[in-house]
Scaffold this motif. Structure first.
Motif, PDB file in Angstrom:
ATOM      1  N   ALA A 109      35.025  10.181  61.736  1.00  0.00           N
ATOM      2  CA  ALA A 109      34.290  10.077  60.472  1.00  0.00           C
ATOM      3  C   ALA A 109      34.864   8.984  59.568  1.00  0.00           C
ATOM      4  N   ASP A 110      36.177   8.720  59.692  1.00  0.00           N
ATOM      5  CA  ASP A 110      36.798   7.681  58.858  1.00  0.00           C
ATOM      6  C   ASP A 110      36.595   6.269  59.410  1.00  0.00           C
ATOM      7  N   GLY A 111      35.873   6.160  60.519  1.00  0.00           N
ATOM      8  CA  GLY A 111      35.566   4.860  61.097  1.00  0.00           C
ATOM      9  C   GLY A 111      36.509   4.396  62.190  1.00  0.00           C
ATOM     10  N   THR A 112      37.638   5.086  62.370  1.00  0.00           N
ATOM     11  CA  THR A 112      38.564   4.687  63.434  1.00  0.00           C
ATOM     12  C   THR A 112      38.017   5.110  64.790  1.00  0.00           C
ATOM     13  N   THR A 113      38.385   4.361  65.803  1.00  0.00           N
ATOM     14  CA  THR A 113      37.964   4.662  67.165  1.00  0.00           C
ATOM     15  C   THR A 113      39.177   5.150  67.952  1.00  0.00           C
ATOM     16  N   VAL A 114      39.019   6.274  68.649  1.00  0.00           N
ATOM     17  CA  VAL A 114      40.102   6.847  69.461  1.00  0.00           C
ATOM     18  C   VAL A 114      39.543   7.267  70.811  1.00  0.00           C
ATOM     19  N   GLU A 115      40.456   7.453  71.765  1.00  0.00           N
ATOM     20  CA  GLU A 115      40.035   7.922  73.085  1.00  0.00           C
ATOM     21  C   GLU A 115      39.589   9.374  72.990  1.00  0.00           C
ATOM     22  N   LEU A 116      38.603   9.717  73.794  1.00  0.00           N
ATOM     23  CA  LEU A 116      38.074  11.077  73.825  1.00  0.00           C
ATOM     24  C   LEU A 116      39.173  12.096  74.126  1.00  0.00           C
ATOM     25  N   ARG A 117      40.099  11.746  75.029  1.00  0.00           N
ATOM     26  CA  ARG A 117      41.160  12.706  75.379  1.00  0.00           C
ATOM     27  C   ARG A 117      42.017  13.061  74.170  1.00  0.00           C
ATOM     28  N   GLN A 118      42.186  12.133  73.210  1.00  0.00           N
ATOM     29  CA  GLN A 118      42.961  12.417  72.003  1.00  0.00           C
ATOM     30  C   GLN A 118      42.237  13.443  71.135  1.00  0.00           C
ATOM     31  N   ILE A 119      40.948  13.285  70.986  1.00  0.00           N
ATOM     32  CA  ILE A 119      40.148  14.241  70.199  1.00  0.00           C
ATOM     33  C   ILE A 119      40.189  15.619  70.863  1.00  0.00           C
ATOM     34  N   ASP A 156      44.334  23.957  68.163  1.00  0.00           N
ATOM     35  CA  ASP A 156      43.963  25.051  67.269  1.00  0.00           C
ATOM     36  C   ASP A 156      43.469  26.295  68.004  1.00  0.00           C
ATOM     37  N   LEU A 157      43.389  26.234  69.332  1.00  0.00           N
ATOM     38  CA  LEU A 157      42.884  27.382  70.085  1.00  0.00           C
ATOM     39  C   LEU A 157      43.957  28.446  70.256  1.00  0.00           C
TER      40      LEU A 157
END
Length: 158
Positions: free
Chosen positions: A74-84, A91-92
């Motif tokens: 949402a802040d515009g930064t791009t990250v790898e899917l695995r990081q997300i 949190d699980l």
């Protein structure tokens, strides 16, 4: 329906100590103690590549030539899917991680399923959760026929 644990007089097939409460390993006609189950989890989390003879599907490698998918935050930064994904998993609860492991199996992400089962074993607050993880790990579809013997050698080298 089969019981999930064996009698209090069971002996751990891995370390040889009393397994009370015992975690049932029906495929190998015996039990594991909770300490050995936790050790198995630690191995799966820390060194999964060293366990491919026990769980051959851990050796599935991502295609290294293919780039990891990226997503935009949402802040515009791009990250790898695995990081997300890793951030969301933090949190699980352990129960939710076990549900995730079972879902991974349902959709064919077996390596991820095995790794999640390892995380569950490391932190399982109940015998039932540890049992569910062991049921997946030692299933005939995932664990090699010599899996328990090979694992014993890894946990307790001579």
């Amino acid at each position: 329906m089969e019981p999930t644990t064996t009698s209090a007089k069971a002996t751990c097939l891995l370390c040889g100590a009393a397994a009370s409460p015992a975690l049932f390993l029906p495929r190998f006609a015996g039990s594991s103690c909770q300490g050995c189950a936790r050790r198995v989890g630690h191995l799966l989390v820390a060194e999964p590549s060293l366990l491919t003879d026990i769980w051959p599907l851990l050796s599935e490698e991502d295609d290294e030539l293919e780039a990891e998918p990226t997503v935009q935050r949402a802040d515009g930064t791009t990250v790898e899917l695995r990081q997300i994904t890793a951030e969301m998993k933090r949190d699980l609860s352990i129960d939710d991680r076990m549900k995730l492991a079972e879902m991974y199996g349902d959709i064919g992400l077996i390596r991820e399923q095995l790794e999640e089962c390892g995380r569950v074993l490391v932190a399982a607050p109940t015998v039932d959760l540890a049992q569910r993880a062991l049921d997946v790990l030692f299933s005939p579809e995932l664990c090699s026929p010599r899996g328990l013997e090979d694992l014993r050698g890894r946990l307790f080298p001579a």
